[in-house]
Scaffold this motif. Structure first.
Motif, PDB file in Angstrom:
ATOM      1  N   HIS A  59     -22.942 -88.447 -88.360  1.00 20.54           N
ATOM      2  CA  HIS A  59     -21.868 -87.452 -88.290  1.00 20.54           C
ATOM      3  C   HIS A  59     -22.090 -86.472 -89.436  1.00 20.54           C
ATOM      4  N   LEU A  60     -22.100 -85.194 -89.140  1.00 18.42           N
ATOM      5  CA  LEU A  60     -22.258 -84.185 -90.185  1.00 18.42           C
ATOM      6  C   LEU A  60     -20.908 -83.876 -90.808  1.00 18.42           C
ATOM      7  N   GLY A  61     -20.900 -83.562 -92.087  1.00 16.23           N
ATOM      8  CA  GLY A  61     -19.663 -83.195 -92.778  1.00 16.23           C
ATOM      9  C   GLY A  61     -19.877 -81.958 -93.628  1.00 16.23           C
ATOM     10  N   LEU A  62     -19.011 -80.984 -93.464  1.00 17.72           N
ATOM     11  CA  LEU A  62     -19.042 -79.754 -94.243  1.00 17.72           C
ATOM     12  C   LEU A  62     -17.818 -79.716 -95.143  1.00 17.72           C
ATOM     13  N   GLU A  63     -17.891 -78.960 -96.225  1.00 17.80           N
ATOM     14  CA  GLU A  63     -16.734 -78.771 -97.095  1.00 17.80           C
ATOM     15  C   GLU A  63     -16.512 -77.279 -97.270  1.00 17.80           C
ATOM     16  N   VAL A  64     -15.253 -76.856 -97.187  1.00 16.87           N
ATOM     17  CA  VAL A  64     -14.883 -75.448 -97.355  1.00 16.87           C
ATOM     18  C   VAL A  64     -13.738 -75.344 -98.360  1.00 16.87           C
ATOM     19  N   LEU A  65     -13.528 -74.147 -98.865  1.00 16.42           N
ATOM     20  CA  LEU A  65     -12.433 -73.921 -99.812  1.00 16.42           C
ATOM     21  C   LEU A  65     -11.100 -73.718 -99.106  1.00 16.42           C
ATOM     22  N   ASP A  66     -11.130 -73.162 -97.881  1.00 14.22           N
ATOM     23  CA  ASP A  66      -9.901 -72.871 -97.143  1.00 14.22           C
ATOM     24  C   ASP A  66     -10.081 -73.317 -95.699  1.00 14.22           C
ATOM     25  N   ILE A  67      -9.644 -74.529 -95.401  1.00 11.49           N
ATOM     26  CA  ILE A  67      -9.864 -75.112 -94.080  1.00 11.49           C
ATOM     27  C   ILE A  67      -9.052 -74.402 -92.994  1.00 11.49           C
ATOM     28  N   GLU A  68      -7.864 -73.921 -93.324  1.00  9.11           N
ATOM     29  CA  GLU A  68      -7.052 -73.214 -92.320  1.00  9.11           C
ATOM     30  C   GLU A  68      -7.748 -71.923 -91.885  1.00  9.11           C
ATOM     31  N   LYS A  69      -8.311 -71.194 -92.848  1.00  9.68           N
ATOM     32  CA  LYS A  69      -9.043 -69.960 -92.533  1.00  9.68           C
ATOM     33  C   LYS A  69     -10.272 -70.288 -91.692  1.00  9.68           C
ATOM     34  N   PHE A  70     -11.029 -71.320 -92.092  1.00 10.84           N
ATOM     35  CA  PHE A  70     -12.201 -71.756 -91.338  1.00 10.84           C
ATOM     36  C   PHE A  70     -11.805 -72.103 -89.907  1.00 10.84           C
ATOM     37  N   TYR A  71     -10.747 -72.873 -89.763  1.00 13.18           N
ATOM     38  CA  TYR A  71     -10.265 -73.308 -88.448  1.00 13.18           C
ATOM     39  C   TYR A  71      -9.927 -72.103 -87.565  1.00 13.18           C
ATOM     40  N   GLN A  72      -9.163 -71.163 -88.101  1.00 14.07           N
ATOM     41  CA  GLN A  72      -8.757 -69.987 -87.319  1.00 14.07           C
ATOM     42  C   GLN A  72      -9.963 -69.128 -86.934  1.00 14.07           C
ATOM     43  N   GLU A  73     -10.869 -68.891 -87.884  1.00 15.51           N
ATOM     44  CA  GLU A  73     -12.051 -68.066 -87.613  1.00 15.51           C
ATOM     45  C   GLU A  73     -12.962 -68.706 -86.571  1.00 15.51           C
TER      46      GLU A  73
END
Length: 124
Positions: A71-85
């Protein structure tokens, strides 16, 4: 002995479709590309695509796992923004951003071949 993770290979049934997903939808720059192997710039660990025949097993639901799978895992600073985009670009999420008991927000989406990929944001 010093050891580090060098690369992760994602097996794909359609190289061009997967290149477009990882490059255009997720934003990983292409390091090198061929018909059977493609690499992306993704930090210290290379993300690679390798052509393979389509999977003959049904896609597992989130939370279901089988030995021998990854399973791949990424990390972001703003998950809500990532999700919407990414949702706006047609990415299929199997779990929206959710605060988990381990102190991170977690969402899960799938690549074009159904590979689950998690994305997290550390909650401060």
């Amino acid at each position: 002995m010093l050891m580090r993770l060098n690369h992760v290979i994602v097996y794909t049934s359609d190289m061009q479709r997967s290149i477009a997903f990882y490059r255009d939808t997720l934003g990983f720059p292409v390091k090198m590309e061929s018909s059977g192997w493609t690499e992306f710039h993704s930090g210290a660990t290379t993300l690679a695509l390798h052509h393979a025949k389509p999977a003959e097993r049904p896609r597992l639901a989130h939370g279901e796992t089988k030995a021998g799978e990854a399973h791949l895992g990424l990390e972001v600073l703003d998950i809500e923004k990532f999700y919407q985009e990414k949702k706006a670009k047609g990415v299929e999420f199997t779990m929206p951003p959710t605060l988990r008991e381990f102190g991170r927000k977690l969402a899960v989406f799938v690549d074009p071949d159904g590979l689950p990929i998690s994305v997290t944001e550390e909650v401060r």
